[in-house]
Design an enzyme around this catalytic site. Structure first.
Site, PDB file in Angstrom:
ATOM      1  N   ASP A  94       0.852  -1.188   0.000  1.00 34.31           N
ATOM      2  CA  ASP A  94       0.000   0.000   0.000  1.00 34.31           C
ATOM      3  C   ASP A  94       0.890   1.241   0.000  1.00 34.31           C
ATOM      4  O   ASP A  94       2.043   1.186  -0.464  1.00 34.31           O
ATOM      5  CB  ASP A  94      -0.972  -0.036   1.180  1.00 34.31           C
ATOM      6  CG  ASP A  94      -2.298   0.657   0.868  1.00 34.31           C
ATOM      7  OD1 ASP A  94      -2.332   1.898   0.868  1.00 34.31           O
ATOM      8  OD2 ASP A  94      -3.290  -0.049   0.625  1.00 34.31           O
ATOM      9  N   ASP A  95       0.414   2.336   0.491  1.00 37.75           N
ATOM     10  CA  ASP A  95       1.095   3.629   0.422  1.00 37.75           C
ATOM     11  C   ASP A  95       2.469   3.575   1.091  1.00 37.75           C
ATOM     12  O   ASP A  95       2.734   2.741   1.949  1.00 37.75           O
ATOM     13  CB  ASP A  95       0.218   4.687   1.097  1.00 37.75           C
ATOM     14  CG  ASP A  95       0.477   6.092   0.566  1.00 37.75           C
ATOM     15  OD1 ASP A  95       1.488   6.302  -0.133  1.00 37.75           O
ATOM     16  OD2 ASP A  95      -0.347   6.982   0.860  1.00 37.75           O
ATOM     17  N   ASP A 173      -5.862   4.917  -5.555  1.00 38.38           N
ATOM     18  CA  ASP A 173      -6.587   5.698  -4.559  1.00 38.38           C
ATOM     19  C   ASP A 173      -7.096   7.019  -5.128  1.00 38.38           C
ATOM     20  O   ASP A 173      -6.940   7.306  -6.323  1.00 38.38           O
ATOM     21  CB  ASP A 173      -5.690   5.908  -3.335  1.00 38.38           C
ATOM     22  CG  ASP A 173      -6.428   5.744  -2.022  1.00 38.38           C
ATOM     23  OD1 ASP A 173      -7.645   5.996  -1.974  1.00 38.38           O
ATOM     24  OD2 ASP A 173      -5.790   5.356  -1.013  1.00 38.38           O
ATOM     25  N   GLU A 206     -12.048   4.406  -5.036  1.00 35.21           N
ATOM     26  CA  GLU A 206     -12.691   5.713  -5.202  1.00 35.21           C
ATOM     27  C   GLU A 206     -13.607   6.044  -4.026  1.00 35.21           C
ATOM     28  O   GLU A 206     -14.169   7.135  -3.984  1.00 35.21           O
ATOM     29  CB  GLU A 206     -13.452   5.687  -6.546  1.00 35.21           C
ATOM     30  CG  GLU A 206     -13.985   6.997  -7.043  1.00 35.21           C
ATOM     31  CD  GLU A 206     -15.467   7.164  -6.737  1.00 35.21           C
ATOM     32  OE1 GLU A 206     -16.080   8.098  -7.273  1.00 35.21           O
ATOM     33  OE2 GLU A 206     -16.020   6.372  -5.939  1.00 35.21           O
ATOM     34  N   TRP A 207     -13.741   5.109  -3.081  1.00 39.01           N
ATOM     35  CA  TRP A 207     -14.486   5.254  -1.826  1.00 39.01           C
ATOM     36  C   TRP A 207     -15.995   5.382  -2.004  1.00 39.01           C
ATOM     37  O   TRP A 207     -16.696   5.790  -1.069  1.00 39.01           O
ATOM     38  CB  TRP A 207     -14.006   6.454  -1.013  1.00 39.01           C
ATOM     39  CG  TRP A 207     -12.551   6.756  -1.013  1.00 39.01           C
ATOM     40  CD1 TRP A 207     -11.514   5.863  -1.002  1.00 39.01           C
ATOM     41  CD2 TRP A 207     -11.951   8.054  -1.019  1.00 39.01           C
ATOM     42  NE1 TRP A 207     -10.316   6.509  -1.015  1.00 39.01           N
ATOM     43  CE2 TRP A 207     -10.547   7.871  -1.024  1.00 39.01           C
ATOM     44  CE3 TRP A 207     -12.454   9.344  -1.028  1.00 39.01           C
ATOM     45  CZ2 TRP A 207      -9.648   8.937  -1.030  1.00 39.01           C
ATOM     46  CZ3 TRP A 207     -11.568  10.398  -1.025  1.00 39.01           C
ATOM     47  CH2 TRP A 207     -10.180  10.197  -1.024  1.00 39.01           C
ATOM     48  N   GLY A 208     -16.528   5.109  -3.185  1.00 40.01           N
ATOM     49  CA  GLY A 208     -17.951   5.288  -3.415  1.00 40.01           C
ATOM     50  C   GLY A 208     -18.349   6.730  -3.632  1.00 40.01           C
ATOM     51  O   GLY A 208     -19.541   7.052  -3.627  1.00 40.01           O
ATOM     52  N   ASP A 209     -17.377   7.597  -3.839  1.00 40.01           N
ATOM     53  CA  ASP A 209     -17.599   9.044  -3.928  1.00 40.01           C
ATOM     54  C   ASP A 209     -18.643   9.416  -4.988  1.00 40.01           C
ATOM     55  O   ASP A 209     -19.613  10.109  -4.704  1.00 40.01           O
ATOM     56  CB  ASP A 209     -16.257   9.722  -4.234  1.00 40.01           C
ATOM     57  CG  ASP A 209     -16.383  11.226  -4.400  1.00 40.01           C
ATOM     58  OD1 ASP A 209     -17.332  11.807  -3.844  1.00 40.01           O
ATOM     59  OD2 ASP A 209     -15.536  11.827  -5.073  1.00 40.01           O
ATOM     60  N   MET A 210     -18.427   8.941  -6.226  1.00 37.65           N
ATOM     61  CA  MET A 210     -19.348   9.259  -7.328  1.00 37.65           C
ATOM     62  C   MET A 210     -20.029   7.982  -7.823  1.00 37.65           C
ATOM     63  O   MET A 210     -20.218   7.779  -9.019  1.00 37.65           O
ATOM     64  CB  MET A 210     -18.590   9.942  -8.469  1.00 37.65           C
ATOM     65  CG  MET A 210     -17.975  11.275  -8.095  1.00 37.65           C
ATOM     66  SD  MET A 210     -19.196  12.571  -7.746  1.00 37.65           S
ATOM     67  CE  MET A 210     -19.889  12.840  -9.363  1.00 37.65           C
ATOM     68  N   ARG A 224     -14.248   0.300  -4.996  1.00 39.18           N
ATOM     69  CA  ARG A 224     -14.624   0.499  -3.602  1.00 39.18           C
ATOM     70  C   ARG A 224     -15.964   1.206  -3.538  1.00 39.18           C
ATOM     71  O   ARG A 224     -16.185   2.211  -4.206  1.00 39.18           O
ATOM     72  CB  ARG A 224     -13.559   1.314  -2.881  1.00 39.18           C
ATOM     73  CG  ARG A 224     -12.417   0.484  -2.332  1.00 39.18           C
ATOM     74  CD  ARG A 224     -12.730  -0.111  -0.965  1.00 39.18           C
ATOM     75  NE  ARG A 224     -12.900   0.965  -0.004  1.00 39.18           N
ATOM     76  CZ  ARG A 224     -11.870   1.589   0.580  1.00 39.18           C
ATOM     77  NH1 ARG A 224     -10.620   1.252   0.300  1.00 39.18           N
ATOM     78  NH2 ARG A 224     -12.086   2.556   1.434  1.00 39.18           N
ATOM     79  N   ASP A 228     -12.805   4.093   3.933  1.00 35.98           N
ATOM     80  CA  ASP A 228     -11.921   3.110   4.556  1.00 35.98           C
ATOM     81  C   ASP A 228     -12.588   2.445   5.755  1.00 35.98           C
ATOM     82  O   ASP A 228     -13.224   3.112   6.587  1.00 35.98           O
ATOM     83  CB  ASP A 228     -10.632   3.772   5.037  1.00 35.98           C
ATOM     84  CG  ASP A 228      -9.704   4.140   3.892  1.00 35.98           C
ATOM     85  OD1 ASP A 228     -10.058   3.868   2.729  1.00 35.98           O
ATOM     86  OD2 ASP A 228      -8.630   4.706   4.166  1.00 35.98           O
TER      87      ASP A 228
END
Length: 439
Positions: A94-95, A173, A206-210, A224, A228
């Site tokens: 990861d990062d 990410d 994308e965290w479910g953003d759009m 995603r 998180d």
């Protein structure tokens, strides 16, 4: 549990998309046929016909302790413990793996202190163990930890670099993105990965953003659907709830991702981790092509006509030093088999009354997986499984295999079964109709 009952699998719009896409794979890396509409999409990379299982460094290590020694030892541990044989094949960085700045020619460079031999050597080592290496970048100018450059504007250069190193998986990410919309950023990396000619699993973080479930299938192998996960009961159950909403948007070669597993990191009880693993395992959907749809449970199709879209099982703990309880959860072959089953229509919550939940998913061989969950913080609960809730015909008698006790119950059940659960626990079964009723 009171409330309305009915068939739990009445929404199958994704099947239409399966048929239109005509994208069929027979295993990792081999494409049989891809429709023109998806010729340039990530559906054509041959990956995603089975869900990824593996390990990721972030949940346990974050930036601290993440280095080539840990990654090599993790690969060793996956093999020596038998987790690799159970299906956990990806070892994902990861990062914080790279230097803070690119080199003079604009290339990403592995951190010289933590990855002194570079990523190519690490990939070679992981591959020598029969495993696959994953890496991390960001569709922004900096990664989320701001420890290294992102890939925005460098998509082709970075994709070629990852391919030259032998990378098999990219988690991408969504931080520090200059306020650009996801669809202005993620497609560029998708195309760049395709151009390399190397099959690289593309995970859109994308965290479910759009609402990536609506568009992610054209560009990635998974997306995603949540922010998180944290190592708490509240975070875990909320991610499960958020992920389930998007079940009908799953596509061939791609699936909704509720984030990595927290099992073994210490923030929940062992019983809560069993609930966590059980929900992630049953949260799957597969569609068959050329099927008769008049009966969801008793579908009749050839075994090579199956497209599976299942929740990833990515371990997030330190597998080098896990407890026996943690290992027993992660290595539960009977629960993993539910996740990997070649039929399963949709593992969904089919009943919910207050804190009582019933999940169900049909399996091959006329079997049915059921998961009972008591989410109440203190009280016990009796949860009843009614056959008409889960799609079994009235009058069917079944035997019940307890997947966590690893035993078949002595009693036979007809039309319903009921069990008492203490707070924050689960019971998971596979129900098999008696052979005399198969006809």
């Amino acid at each position: 549990m009171e409330g309305g009952r009915g068939s739990p699998w009445t929404r199958l719009p994704a099947l239409i998309l399966v048929l239109l896409a005509c994208a069929v794979t027979t295993g990792e890396g081999r494409v049989v046929h891809v429709g023109e509409a998806h010729r340039r999409s990530m559906l054509a990379n041959g990956l995603g016909s089975t869900p990824p299982m593996g390990w990721n460094s972030w949940n346990h290590f974050a930036c601290d302790g993440n280095g080539e020694v840990v990654i090599r030892e993790t690969a060793d541990a996956l093999v020596s413990t038998g987790l690799a044989a159970a299906g956990y094949r990806y070892v994902n960085l990861d990062d914080c793996w790279a230097e803070p700045e690119r080199d003079a020619k604009g290339y990403l460079v592995a951190n010289k202190k933590t990855f002194p031999h570079g990523i190519k050597a690490l990939a070679d080592y992981v591959h020598s163990k029969g495993l696959k290496l994953g890496i991390y970048s960001d569709a922004g100018y900096k990664t989320c930890a701001k420890a290294q450059p992102g890939s925005l504007g460098y998509e082709e250069k970075d994709a070629k670099t990852f391919a030259s190193w032998g990378v098999d998986y990219l988690k991408y990410d969504n931080c520090n993105n200059g306020d650009l919309k996801p669809l202005q950023r993620y497609p560029d990396m998708s195309k760049a990965l395709m151009k390399t000619g190397r099959p690289i699993y593309f995970s859109l973080c994308e965290w479910g953003d759009m609402h990536p479930a609506k568009w992610g299938a054209a560009y990635g192998n998974s997306w995603r659907t949540t922010d998180d996960i944290q190592d708490t009961w509240e975070s875990m159950t909320s991610r499960a709830d958020q992920n389930e909403v998007w079940a009908e948007y799953a596509r061939p070669g791609g699936w909704n991702d509720p984030d990595m597993l927290e099992v073994g990191n210490g923030g929940m009880t062992n019983d809560e981790y069993i609930v966590h693993f059980s929900i992630w395992a049953i949260s799957k959907v597969c569609h068959r092509l050329n099927c008769t749809l008049h009966s969801i449970l008793y579908l009749c199709c050839s075994s090579d006509s199956i497209i599976c879209i299942q929740a990833p099982l990515i371990i997030g703990c330190d597998v080098r030093h896990m407890s026996q309880n943690t290992y027993d959860i992660l290595a539960n072959k009977e629960v993993i088999a539910v996740n990997q089953d070649r039929l399963g229509i949709q593992g969904k919550k089919v009943r919910m009354q207050g804190s009582q939940e019933l999940w169900a998913a049909p399996l091959t061989g006329y079997r049915m997986a059921v998961l009972l969950v008591n989410r109440h913080a203190k009280d016990d609960a009796e949860i009843t499984v009614h056959w008409d809730d889960i799609g079994l015909p009235a009058g069917t008698t079944v035997e019940a295999r307890d997947l966590w006790l690893h035993k078949t119950l002595d009693a036979m059940f007809t039309d319903k079964m009921a069990f008492n659960l203490t707070s924050h626990t689960a019971r998971m079964f596979v129900l098999t109709p008696l052979k005399s009723q198969m006809n």
